[in-house]
Write an enzyme that holds these catalytic residues in place. Structure first.
Site, mmCIF file in Angstrom:
data_model
loop_
_atom_site.group_PDB
_atom_site.id
_atom_site.type_symbol
_atom_site.label_atom_id
_atom_site.label_comp_id
_atom_site.label_asym_id
_atom_site.label_seq_id
_atom_site.Cartn_x
_atom_site.Cartn_y
_atom_site.Cartn_z
ATOM 1 N N HIS A 188 0.929 -1.119 0.186
ATOM 2 C CA HIS A 188 -0.061 0.090 -0.177
ATOM 3 C C HIS A 188 0.912 1.215 -0.064
ATOM 4 O O HIS A 188 1.579 1.290 0.761
ATOM 5 C CB HIS A 188 -0.865 -0.010 1.228
ATOM 6 C CG HIS A 188 -2.200 0.873 0.977
ATOM 7 N ND1 HIS A 188 -2.111 2.456 0.782
ATOM 8 C CD2 HIS A 188 -3.548 0.478 1.004
ATOM 9 C CE1 HIS A 188 -3.164 2.695 0.712
ATOM 10 N NE2 HIS A 188 -4.077 1.735 0.823
ATOM 11 N N HIS A 189 0.699 2.067 -0.952
ATOM 12 C CA HIS A 189 1.715 3.082 -1.139
ATOM 13 C C HIS A 189 1.800 4.199 -0.051
ATOM 14 O O HIS A 189 2.389 4.955 0.128
ATOM 15 C CB HIS A 189 1.166 3.905 -2.442
ATOM 16 C CG HIS A 189 2.237 4.731 -3.273
ATOM 17 N ND1 HIS A 189 3.559 5.146 -2.288
ATOM 18 C CD2 HIS A 189 2.590 5.141 -4.414
ATOM 19 C CE1 HIS A 189 4.444 5.623 -3.187
ATOM 20 N NE2 HIS A 189 3.827 5.648 -4.697
ATOM 21 N N SER A 190 0.436 4.129 0.710
ATOM 22 C CA SER A 190 0.398 5.242 1.946
ATOM 23 C C SER A 190 1.610 4.850 2.771
ATOM 24 O O SER A 190 1.685 5.826 3.758
ATOM 25 C CB SER A 190 -1.121 4.929 2.376
ATOM 26 O OG SER A 190 -1.095 3.756 3.194
#
Length: 215
Positions: A188-190
């Site tokens: 997840h890029h977050s």
């Protein structure tokens, strides 16, 4: 297992987290891992490849806080002190799989024995998740041993708060007197950028090369 709360307002990643979390940006990367020496050593010692790969994966994950960062059941952002593997086991008779979790252990022999005990107890259960309760601090690991692949993508469409890595392993193959295995990493890029994906793959290759140090 302890879950350490991250105060978002004071987090140095706040801007990145909010941007990619709101966008729900996930991505995957696949790398061919050289397991030539690893496979030879595993065979000589009489161990199975799958649990040995799981152990190596968890060593990388538990070494790096970024891969242990997620959202817990109380919808709090933070990171676990330790994660455990939740891995698939295929049943040839039913042609379905079972998900089993095993406690992580820095000692390979201890982890391997725990894996074998869990496998013996749960592998023939005709349930998707036979070992209950499943702790929150687990990450999904699976193997597709019938095919090698150059890319693999797995999406969770109904759980926007799942931030932990998802790892998928493929069939090993030979090329130029070397043995490789594809490893797909879903992030997840977050919480994880391209740097962190590279960090995982490089450290995973390193621990595979250093199999003599831990087996």
């Amino acid at each position: 297992m302890t879950f350490n709360i991250i105060e978002l307002e004071n987090w140095d990643r706040k801007e990145y987290f909010e941007h990619y979390f709101n966008q729900q940006t996930t991505y995957s990367i696949t790398k061919e891992i050289d397991i030539t020496l690893f496979k030879d050593m595993i065979k000589k010692k009489g161990y199975e490849i799958y649990p040995s790969l799981i152990y190596a994966i968890m060593e990388v994950v538990n070494k790096n806080k970024v891969f242990r960062t997620g959202i817990n059941s109380e919808n709090k952002l933070g990171y676990w002190d330790k994660l455990n593997p939740l891995y698939t086991v295929f049943n040839k008779q039913t042609e379905k799989f079972t998900n089993i979790w095993t406690e992580s252990d820095k000692n390979f022999i201890s982890f391997y024995n725990n894996y074998k005990n869990d496998l013996l107890e749960y592998k023939d259960k005709e349930e998707m998740f036979p070992k209950k309760p499943i702790p929150e601090n687990t990450i999904p690991i699976s193997m597709i041993p019938w095919i090698d692949f150059s890319s693999f993508n797995l999406n969770i469409g109904n759980n926007s708060s799942f931030l932990l890595p998802i790892i998928t392993i493929g069939k090993f193959y030979s090329e130029n007197n070397k043995i490789y295995i594809p490893v797909a990493l879903q992030l997840h890029h977050s919480v994880c950028d391209g740097y962190h994906a590279s960090l995982f793959m490089n450290e995973f290759q390193d621990i595979i090369h250093r199999v003599d140090d831990w087996i």
